[in-house]
Design a protein around this motif. Structure first.
Motif, PDB file in Angstrom:
ATOM      1  N   TRP A  23       0.813  -1.220   0.000  1.00  0.00           N
ATOM      2  CA  TRP A  23       0.000   0.000   0.000  1.00  0.00           C
ATOM      3  C   TRP A  23       0.844   1.267   0.000  1.00  0.00           C
ATOM      4  CZ3 TRP A  23      -0.585  -3.681   4.030  1.00  0.00           C
ATOM      5  CH2 TRP A  23       0.091  -3.392   5.212  1.00  0.00           C
TER       6      TRP A  23
ATOM      7  N   SER B  98      -2.518   0.959  -2.593  1.00  0.00           N
ATOM      8  CA  SER B  98      -3.275   1.640  -1.537  1.00  0.00           C
ATOM      9  C   SER B  98      -4.750   1.729  -1.899  1.00  0.00           C
ATOM     10  CB  SER B  98      -2.700   3.040  -1.290  1.00  0.00           C
ATOM     11  OG  SER B  98      -2.914   3.883  -2.398  1.00  0.00           O
TER      12      SER B  98
ATOM     13  N   TRP C 201      -7.917   0.345   0.110  1.00  0.00           N
ATOM     14  CA  TRP C 201      -9.129   1.165   0.253  1.00  0.00           C
ATOM     15  C   TRP C 201     -10.366   0.315  -0.013  1.00  0.00           C
ATOM     16  CZ3 TRP C 201     -13.324   4.047  -1.354  1.00  0.00           C
ATOM     17  CH2 TRP C 201     -13.433   5.367  -0.898  1.00  0.00           C
TER      18      TRP C 201
ATOM     19  N   HIS D 231       0.213   3.134   9.654  1.00  0.00           N
ATOM     20  CA  HIS D 231      -0.537   4.386   9.539  1.00  0.00           C
ATOM     21  C   HIS D 231      -1.599   4.344   8.430  1.00  0.00           C
ATOM     22  CE1 HIS D 231      -1.359   8.614   8.805  1.00  0.00           C
ATOM     23  NE2 HIS D 231      -0.664   8.608   7.683  1.00  0.00           N
ATOM     24  N   PRO D 232      -1.267   3.943   7.178  1.00  0.00           N
ATOM     25  CA  PRO D 232      -2.305   3.950   6.133  1.00  0.00           C
ATOM     26  C   PRO D 232      -3.491   3.035   6.407  1.00  0.00           C
ATOM     27  CG  PRO D 232      -0.115   3.910   5.156  1.00  0.00           C
ATOM     28  CD  PRO D 232       0.068   3.650   6.615  1.00  0.00           C
TER      29      PRO D 232
ATOM     30  N   TYR E  81      -7.189   4.555   6.551  1.00  0.00           N
ATOM     31  CA  TYR E  81      -8.218   4.135   5.609  1.00  0.00           C
ATOM     32  C   TYR E  81      -9.441   3.558   6.325  1.00  0.00           C
ATOM     33  CZ  TYR E  81      -4.921   4.689   1.736  1.00  0.00           C
ATOM     34  OH  TYR E  81      -4.043   5.195   0.820  1.00  0.00           O
TER      35      TYR E  81
ATOM     36  N   SER F 180      -6.781  14.576   6.000  1.00  0.00           N
ATOM     37  CA  SER F 180      -7.231  13.642   7.037  1.00  0.00           C
ATOM     38  C   SER F 180      -7.887  14.375   8.198  1.00  0.00           C
ATOM     39  CB  SER F 180      -6.056  12.803   7.547  1.00  0.00           C
ATOM     40  OG  SER F 180      -5.091  13.620   8.201  1.00  0.00           O
TER      41      SER F 180
ATOM     42  N   THR G  92      -8.905  11.684  -1.013  1.00  0.00           N
ATOM     43  CA  THR G  92      -8.457  10.703  -2.007  1.00  0.00           C
ATOM     44  C   THR G  92      -8.109  11.388  -3.326  1.00  0.00           C
ATOM     45  OG1 THR G  92      -9.878   9.028  -0.997  1.00  0.00           O
ATOM     46  CG2 THR G  92      -9.131   8.603  -3.231  1.00  0.00           C
TER      47      THR G  92
ATOM     48  N   HIS H 264       3.392  12.634   1.286  1.00  0.00           N
ATOM     49  CA  HIS H 264       2.315  11.674   1.435  1.00  0.00           C
ATOM     50  C   HIS H 264       1.654  11.333   0.112  1.00  0.00           C
ATOM     51  CE1 HIS H 264       2.614  14.193   5.050  1.00  0.00           C
ATOM     52  NE2 HIS H 264       2.207  13.166   5.748  1.00  0.00           N
TER      53      HIS H 264
END
Length: 667
Positions: free
Chosen positions: A89, A95, A99, A172-173, A177, A248, A290, A302
């Motif tokens: 991801w 990624s 999702w 973290h991701p 998500y 975020s 997104t 990022h």
């Protein structure tokens, strides 16, 4: 497990999503139980096929299958296993597949755990969720295929950005998500209720657990990303107001407002229109994030550098999803009349004030994030909206928000009394005033961080007073208060810990901003540097090596007086695949602050170094942890754990009916 199997699984998931997007919706409209019944098994099937595709891609990364273009671009045989897996991801295509795993997981969860929802309503929710899945699966299959082959296969991959080769960025991701995509359920609940035309307290009870779960995950994801920036980037900061960071934060602010607004719908059958709008806008802000990450319209550590065509596709999805929901909202809004009346001075009134501050904060962050893009698109000028803008707005809005947040839980529903609340908060008011006087007289620093300390103390004391009132502390014998404390509902513990967590985070932010001592120096062996009450003594450097990098490791002995309190070994790492240099900070957390050291390039006469003493900085993440724990405790409350009360058998005959505007039981 071959990449072709993963690709086929995505096509099968796409087919199932397209069916669920249409058939159950028709069934709910016609009252056809057979058509509605296909929603649940096919929703679970979507998840299983997408999970199979994700497993196939993960295996390709683990075994370094360089016949897959994505593995070549984001992996290398020398990478540790953890970063091979997180490399799945660490790119656009992978990624996006993650999702989709989470999007279909939430749909499968509604199918599995939403059996007490009316059949027609559950069918509509799964249908809306599958519409979103259909759009994003089409995006993956037609523009972002993660299983594209590369022939002939190269002998080696290009590797993953070294900044992303870190445990913090590995976890973290997925957490982020879970939050981003989790809000899709609140969106689907809102759209399904708008289609049905009936929204009330029962609907609020259904939607709150799903919203709370997403909010917890997003809180944890933001905190973990902030911690990564703090120790990995080597500049000692934890938030940079980067556009992707803002992407975020915006759904977190809107989601927090949604949680509080849903309380008013549940308790008083009021704010229905506003709560539905918040549910739509929260997920819309997630979709906007997104778009920002994947469109190529911004540059960020990022962001995924992708071609504009993909950005246009996501923009079209965003327009269809948000535009369609808002059109439906405009059609139904007039029918969303509130039956619960309340005075401005009441708990409902304070929750409305709370919502206003959160909404204005989210709108301000949105404006600051998009304004440079708007100016660039219209005028062709490059401008930057920097931290001072966001900090100024935050400082201006925080006092009113925290005042309402502290007063609200002490207010009565429907009609409250300021006089009574002031009486209950008298110890908190006196304590905060004394602390403010001490802060202004004894401490020297910028006024904004000092105000943050005062506000943090205010929220701690006010939350303590609210808890003391609930257990009747000092007005009943101690054993009675203790018994009441033990018997408090879990939702109350969740509220208390959530508010305390925010207070601790505010104290951490304010304390670190007000009192951080930073030294940018060139040090030679044996040299000492004073940073606050601590002395950093440089003991030299030595070479070091990792699994896929070489490093220069510095050594500092940290003393307070004559006592050694820490030994720090920061590194400057050099990676070869891809070529890059990173700094690895060495940090010694203490309850009252962090000792922080970074070693840099060799310079004439020594080595460059950044040395910090950062008071209270670890409280930022401790407070976030408290908020997540509070949310988890609240989620385990029996009435929050299930989205709706279990219906009696007699009621199940009417299962095809939509959500009814019935009052929730009083608490």
């Amino acid at each position: 497990m071959s990449p072709e199997l993963g690709h086929l699984s995505l096509w099968l998931a796409f087919g199932l999503a397209a069916i669920v997007a249409v058939v159950p919706l028709i069934g709910a409209h016609r009252g056809d139980a057979r058509l509605m019944a296909v929603a649940e098994p096919l929703a679970v099937g979507q998840f299983l096929f997408v999970a199979l595709a994700f497993a196939a891609l993960t295996q390709a990364f683990i075994v370094s299958d360089f016949s897959v273009r994505l593995v070549v671009a984001s992996s290398h045989t020398d990478k540790p296993l953890l970063y091979k897996i997180s490399g799945v991801w660490g790119n656009h295509e992978g990624s996006l597949l993650l999702w989709m795993v989470i999007l279909t997981l939430f749909a499968a969860a509604v199918a599995a755990f939403g059996r007490n929802l009316p059949v027609s309503f559950r069918a509509r929710v799964l249908s809306v969720q599958s519409m979103i899945a259909t759009g994003f699966l089409a995006f993956i299959l037609f523009t972002s295929n993660p299983f594209e082959r590369l022939i002939p296969a190269p002998p080696q991959g290009q590797g993953l950005n070294p900044l992303l080769q870190d445990p913090g960025l590995a976890f973290h991701p997925p957490l982020l998500y879970l939050g981003y995509v989790g809000f899709s359920i609140a969106f689907s609940f809102a759209v399904a209720a708008l289609i049905d035309g009936r929204i009330g307290p029962t609907w609020a009870r259904w939607v709150r657990p799903w919203t709370l779960a997403a909010w917890m995950a997003l809180t944890a994801g933001i905190a973990l990303g902030s911690w990564w920036a703090y120790y990995e980037l080597g500049w000692g900061g934890w938030w940079f107001w980067d556009p992707v960071e803002n992407a975020s934060l915006m759904p977190w602010l809107a989601g927090t407002a949604l949680l509080h607004s849903a309380i008013v719908v549940e308790k008083r059958d009021a704010l229905k229109s506003w709560t539905i709008l918040l549910a739509i806008m929260t997920f819309s802000l997630s979709l906007l994030g997104t778009f920002l990450v994947r469109s190529g319209v911004l540059t960020s550590v990022h962001a995924f550098a992708t071609d504009p065509a993909r950005g246009v596709f996501i923009l079209a999805l965003l327009a269809l999803t948000v535009g369609g929901a808002l059109t439906l909202y405009a059609w139904r809004a007039a029918s969303l009349e509130a039956s619960g009346l309340y005075r401005p001075v009441s708990r409902e009134g304070m929750l409305v004030v709370n919502n206003l501050f959160l909404a204005v904060s989210a709108a301000t962050v949105l404006l600051g994030t998009l304004y440079p893009l708007i100016v660039d698109g219209l005028l062709g000028e490059k401008i930057t909206v920097a931290a001072p803008f966001f900090n100024t707005i935050t400082v201006a809005l925080a006092p009113g928000f925290l005042l309402a947040m502290a007063i609200g839980p002490l207010m009565a529903w429907k009609r409250g009394s300021l006089k009574s609340v002031v009486k209950d908060l008298r110890p908190a008011i006196v304590g905060t005033a004394l602390f403010a006087v001490f802060t202004l007289v004894a401490l020297d620093g910028e006024w904004a961080p000092l105000m943050g300390l005062v506000l943090g103390v205010w929220l701690v004391l006010a939350t303590a007073m609210e808890l003391a009132k609930r257990i009747k502390l000092f007005s009943t014998p101690p054993w009675v208060s203790l018994r009441r404390l033990v018997g408090l509902p879990k939702r109350q513990w969740g509220l208390t810990l959530g508010h305390l967590g925010l207070a601790v985070t505010i104290l951490g932010i304010a304390g670190s901003e007000a009192f951080t001592v930073e030294k940018l120096v060139t040090v030679s062996r044996g040299q000492s540097v004073e940073a606050g009450p601590y002395t950093f003594i440089f003991e030299g450097v030595n070479p070091a090596a990792g699994p896929n990098y070489t490093a220069v490791e510095g050594h500092f002995r940290v003393q307070r007086g004559r006592q050694t309190v820490a030994r720090l070994a920061p590194e400057e790492r050099t990676y070869t695949s891809p070529p890059n240099t990173t700094t690895e900070a060495a940090i010694k957390p203490l309850w009252h602050g962090d000792l922080y050291a970074v070693v840099g390039e060799p310079e004439q006469g020594g080595w460059s170094a950044r040395l910090y003493y950062k008071p209270l900085v670890s409280w930022i993440w401790a407070g976030a942890g408290l908020m997540v724990v509070g949310g988890a405790i609240s989620l385990t409350d029996r009435r929050r754990r299930v989205g709706a009360p279990t219906r009696a058998k007699a009621d199940r005959a009417d299962a095809s009916a939509g959500p009814k505007s019935v009052a929730a039981p009083a608490e």
